[in-house]
Design an enzyme around this catalytic site. Structure first.
Site, short mmCIF file in Angstrom:
data_model
loop_
_atom_site.label_atom_id
_atom_site.label_comp_id
_atom_site.label_asym_id
_atom_site.label_seq_id
_atom_site.Cartn_x
_atom_site.Cartn_y
_atom_site.Cartn_z
N SER A 1 0.83 -1.20 0.00
CA SER A 1 0.00 0.00 0.00
C SER A 1 0.86 1.25 0.00
CB SER A 1 -0.90 0.00 1.24
OG SER A 1 -1.52 1.26 1.43
N TYR B 1 -2.10 -0.16 10.08
CA TYR B 1 -2.29 -0.73 8.74
C TYR B 1 -1.01 -0.62 7.93
CZ TYR B 1 -3.82 -1.08 3.88
OH TYR B 1 -3.92 -1.42 2.56
#
Length: 360
Positions: A144, A169
């Site tokens: 990501s 995350y």
């Protein structure tokens, strides 16, 4: 150099097949290649509406029916080692694309357990299964743009240090990159990581701004625009992401032996982003125009009365901007679908299908 892989007649495991990117990839594979078997594992959790996930799964099956290729859905969780091992033992996939993960920066602040379970334990289970399957030719996984955290230098390059994540995350995604590299080195597993930049489009994640804003505006609720709108995002349309993944699947990092007689890790890491960051306020204006054009909202809708400018929230970053030149050089592709075209397709899909799915 890349080791070329012909995807025809291959068995391919795509985890997260009920997810946004996973379903799009599966449908593309099923209709584009012949003699393939696509296996997917998904736990169908309720982080996003289950009705939307089932709609994506139905589209997967439709693609399989049209193509005549094999498609198998395994309802399970990659954090369960037996589920993963059983899938590998039965199907022995040659290509593995790991897209199953707990997504979302903000959700990780209040729900850390699911990120550890899916993004770390689940990822480890996938690596272990790949390690023990001699049929494996290429392991691809989703990272990501969140790993760049508060990096000031733009555009973001995979050569940049990313040692200061601003969310759990992001920390799990960076950890996945490190785990994949170590397995690539220790067990000579060809691995490619892909850092996605703000993926959007029809049938997308309902927690992403464009989707959640549409839902709220339709209900007459206010949308919050963080950092007072002073954000820039490298938005990437889903079809561009899918095309990028398919190209990566066909080019694995080459296995080599170093001067010490040990494997040089067959490992690669790329950004996939449009490379043209958009101002958040411009993006919102375009979304509004396309929602009106598609008939989702009325032409006299008072947008100003439903917008609230607020400070930045924890875990977010003001800018994301991909340097995708290495990807373009190695795979001959650069995302090219602009926000006007992409948001128009989303708005039309939402009018036809989406609003019913999310309101069930």
């Amino acid at each position: 150099m890349k080791t070329k892989i012909d995807l025809n007649n291959k068995t391919i495991l795509v985890t997260g097949g009920a997810g946004f990117i996973g379903a799009s990839l599966i449908q593309r594979l099923l209709v584009s290649f012949h003699g393939i078997a696509v296996i997917t594992i998904d736990n169908l959790n309720d982080y996003n509406p289950v009705a939307l996930k089932k709609w994506r799964l139905n589209k997967n099956q439709e693609a399989a029916d049209i193509s005549g290729n094999q498609y198998v859905l395994i309802k399970g969780d990659i954090s369960d080692k037996e589920t993963v091992a059983s899938a590998f033992n039965k199907y022995h996939p040659q290509i593995v694309v790991n897209l199953a993960a707990q997504a979302g920066v903000r959700y990780s602040i209040d729900h850390p357990d699911v990120y550890i379970s899916s993004n770390l334990i689940g990822f480890y289970n996938m690596l272990e299964a790949c390690r023990h399957d001699e049929n494996l030719e290429h392991f691809i996984y989703a990272s990501s743009s969140s790993v760049y955290g508060g990096n000031k230098k733009v555009p973001f390059s995979t050569d940049d240090k990313v040692d200061h994540p601003v969310s759990l995350y992001a920390a799990t995604k960076k950890s996945d990159e490190l785990l994949a590299h170590s397995y690539s080195k220790l067990y000579n597993i060809p691995s490619t990581g892909l850092r996605f930049f703000t993926v959007y489009g029809p049938a997308g994640r309902t927690d992403m701004f464009y989707f959640s804003a549409t839902n709220r505006l339709l209900k007459g609720e206010t949308i919050k625009i963080f950092n007072y709108g002073n954000c820039r995002r490298d938005f990437t349309y889903i079809d561009d992401i899918t095309e990028g993944i398919v190209r990566v699947m066909q080019g694995a990092p080459e296995k080599k032996t170093g001067e010490d007689g040990l494997p040089v890790p067959p490992y690669a890491l790329y950004n996939i982003g449009g490379g043209t960051p958009e101002n958040l306020l411009d993006y919102i204006s375009t979304l509004q125009e396309e929602l009106v054009r598609a008939g989702v909202l009325s032409e006299d809708y008072d947008f100003d009365a439903h917008k609230e400018l607020v400070p930045m929230q924890a875990g977010d970053v003001p800018v994301t901007y991909a340097d995708s030149r290495p990807f373009e050089e190695d795979f001959g592709f650069r995302p090219a679908i602009g926000i006007r075209e992409g948001l128009r397709k989303f708005a039309e899909w939402y009018k036809e299908v989406g609003q019913d799915l999310v309101n069930q």
